[in-house]
Motif scaffolding. Structure first.
Motif, short mmCIF file in Angstrom:
data_model
loop_
_atom_site.label_atom_id
_atom_site.label_comp_id
_atom_site.label_asym_id
_atom_site.label_seq_id
_atom_site.Cartn_x
_atom_site.Cartn_y
_atom_site.Cartn_z
N LYS A 150 0.97 -1.09 -0.08
CA LYS A 150 0.40 -0.14 -0.34
C LYS A 150 0.78 1.28 0.14
CE LYS A 150 -3.93 -1.47 2.48
NZ LYS A 150 -4.78 -1.30 4.06
N ASN A 151 0.46 2.28 -1.37
CA ASN A 151 1.39 3.56 -1.23
C ASN A 151 0.21 4.33 -0.85
OD1 ASN A 151 4.65 3.26 -1.79
ND2 ASN A 151 3.53 1.75 -2.67
N HIS A 152 0.35 5.51 -0.72
CA HIS A 152 0.07 7.02 -1.58
C HIS A 152 0.69 7.80 -2.48
CE1 HIS A 152 -2.33 5.77 2.55
NE2 HIS A 152 -2.69 6.54 2.08
N ILE A 153 -0.16 9.03 -3.16
CA ILE A 153 0.58 9.44 -4.15
C ILE A 153 0.00 11.01 -2.98
CG2 ILE A 153 1.36 7.73 -5.74
CD1 ILE A 153 -1.76 8.63 -7.66
N LEU A 222 8.94 3.04 -10.29
CA LEU A 222 8.24 4.04 -10.97
C LEU A 222 6.42 3.68 -10.84
CD1 LEU A 222 8.23 6.17 -12.88
CD2 LEU A 222 8.13 5.08 -14.91
N PHE A 223 5.68 4.78 -10.82
CA PHE A 223 4.06 4.56 -10.86
C PHE A 223 4.07 6.06 -11.98
CE2 PHE A 223 2.90 4.53 -5.88
CZ PHE A 223 3.43 3.02 -6.21
N GLY A 224 3.67 5.01 -13.27
CA GLY A 224 3.54 5.96 -14.13
C GLY A 224 2.46 6.78 -14.17
N SER A 225 2.53 8.16 -15.57
CA SER A 225 1.85 8.97 -16.18
C SER A 225 0.17 8.13 -15.77
CB SER A 225 1.93 9.91 -17.48
OG SER A 225 2.46 8.96 -18.30
N THR A 226 -0.23 7.66 -16.55
CA THR A 226 -1.55 6.69 -16.99
C THR A 226 -2.10 6.14 -15.23
OG1 THR A 226 -0.36 4.76 -18.04
CG2 THR A 226 -1.46 5.99 -19.46
N TYR A 227 -1.20 5.82 -14.32
CA TYR A 227 -1.69 5.07 -13.10
C TYR A 227 -1.52 6.45 -12.40
CZ TYR A 227 -0.12 1.74 -9.83
OH TYR A 227 -0.05 1.60 -8.41
N TYR A 232 -6.59 10.51 -10.84
CA TYR A 232 -7.62 11.67 -11.19
C TYR A 232 -8.57 11.15 -11.92
CZ TYR A 232 -3.53 15.68 -10.07
OH TYR A 232 -2.63 16.38 -9.44
N ASP A 233 -8.29 10.89 -12.55
CA ASP A 233 -10.18 10.15 -12.88
C ASP A 233 -11.30 9.67 -11.89
OD1 ASP A 233 -9.13 11.07 -15.59
OD2 ASP A 233 -8.68 8.79 -16.00
N ASN A 234 -10.23 9.25 -10.90
CA ASN A 234 -11.69 8.62 -10.06
C ASN A 234 -11.39 9.77 -9.12
OD1 ASN A 234 -12.55 6.19 -9.07
ND2 ASN A 234 -10.45 5.97 -8.09
N LEU A 235 -10.90 10.69 -8.84
CA LEU A 235 -10.67 11.61 -7.75
C LEU A 235 -12.16 12.32 -7.69
CD1 LEU A 235 -8.79 13.08 -5.60
CD2 LEU A 235 -9.21 15.04 -7.85
N VAL A 236 -13.63 12.05 -8.55
CA VAL A 236 -14.58 13.57 -7.86
C VAL A 236 -15.04 11.72 -7.91
CG1 VAL A 236 -14.93 12.27 -10.98
CG2 VAL A 236 -15.84 14.09 -9.91
N PHE A 237 -15.33 11.06 -7.93
CA PHE A 237 -15.93 10.08 -6.78
C PHE A 237 -15.35 9.42 -5.41
CE2 PHE A 237 -15.48 8.19 -10.80
CZ PHE A 237 -16.94 8.73 -11.33
N CYS A 238 -14.59 11.03 -5.20
CA CYS A 238 -13.78 10.27 -3.77
C CYS A 238 -13.38 11.58 -3.25
CB CYS A 238 -13.07 8.88 -3.94
SG CYS A 238 -11.15 9.21 -4.86
N VAL A 239 -12.86 12.24 -3.55
CA VAL A 239 -12.16 14.25 -2.79
C VAL A 239 -13.05 14.07 -2.24
CG1 VAL A 239 -13.55 15.57 -4.08
CG2 VAL A 239 -11.76 15.38 -3.98
#
Ligand code: ZN
Length: 267
Positions: A150-153, A222-227, A232-239
């Motif tokens: 488990k990590n965070h960004i 590496l956590f790549g840009s698509t990752y 970000y796409d998911n952010l609207v649901f959980c912000v």
């Protein structure tokens, strides 16, 4: 929502702050439901479903030192929010408010009376740019694609200006003051259990080179840009539920804003 309810609110605010007003004003070039005399300028309120020729009327009013303000009754015919002073009135479970701006699902609105009062006092403003004072980041949990730890960004949720204007981000996540600010925040708040790998250049086969990136705190993958884009796409649901931090930006950072706001000097 009745038009008369909104007009009565405007009139009662004018009376309470002692500003003279005229109702049902009609000139050669424009008309208004209420014109408020604010000494050095006037505000012309129109309350309607769908205004016509707003731009022309606004300019005609402007030449006479009259600031037009269109308050739009709740309607299914939504027009696009723009730099013209047209504001949607919303009636949400009996609470009447006026919409200024929207960031993801977070609506920036003011109670009806506050909006009218602020408009009359010249505190509802439009800005094309703003100086960033805080960057609000939220911490988003990611499972490492390689070691499954488990990590965070962090994701930039919004930028907040010296006058309290908030906009969605339009800046690089790895802006040095943000990277340093987040690091300091996490060092000072170790109890939050937010585990974030170092932000540094990592090599990507796909990009044939190294670039600044998030990565795993355990195996340094590496956590790549698509990752990151997925997050970000998911952010609207959980912000709303994510842990957040406000990072102070002390250098001059001016970004496009293009939105209406209430001037607020508490920031
Ligand atoms: Zn890992």
């Amino acid at each position: 929502m009745e038009k008369t309810f909104v007009i009565d609110s405007i009139l009662s605010i004018c009376k309470s702050i002692g500003f003279p007003f005229t109702t049902k004003v009609k000139t050669d070039k424009w008309k208004a439901d209420v014109v408020v005399d604010c000494a050095t300028y006037k505000i012309a309120f129109n309350v309607c479903n769908l205004p016509r020729n707003v731009e022309d009327v606004y300019l005609a009013m402007h030449q006479e030192r009259v600031c037009g303000c269109w308050m739009l009754l709740p309607s299914f015919r939504k027009i696009v929010l723009s730099k013209l002073p047209c504001f949607y009135i919303q009636d949400i479970r009996g609470e009447v408010n006026v919409l200024l701006h929207k960031i993801r699902e977070e609506e920036h609105s003011l109670p009806l009376d506050d909006f009218i009062h602020s408009m009359i006092l010249g505190n509802i403003r439009y800005t094309e740019t703003m100086k960033v004072k805080y960057v609000e980041v939220c911490f988003y949990q990611k499972i490492c694609w390689k070691c499954h730890e488990k990590n965070h960004i962090y994701l930039i949720n919004k930028l907040i200006s010296t006058e309290g204007v908030e906009i969605e981000s339009g800046i690089d996540s790895f802006y040095p003051e943000i990277v340093n600010g987040v690091k300091q925040y996490l060092d000072a708040n170790s109890g939050l259990n937010i585990k974030m790998g170092e932000i540094k250049p990592r090599y990507s086969k796909f990009h044939h080179g190294a670039y600044m990136s998030f990565g795993c705190a355990y195996c340094d993958s590496l956590f790549g840009s698509t990752y990151i884009q997925d997050a970000y796409d998911n952010l609207v649901f959980c912000v709303k539920t994510l842990p957040k931090a406000r990072i102070l930006i002390s250098r001059d950072l001016v970004v496009p804003a293009n939105r209406w706001y209430k001037r607020d000097l508490k920031y």
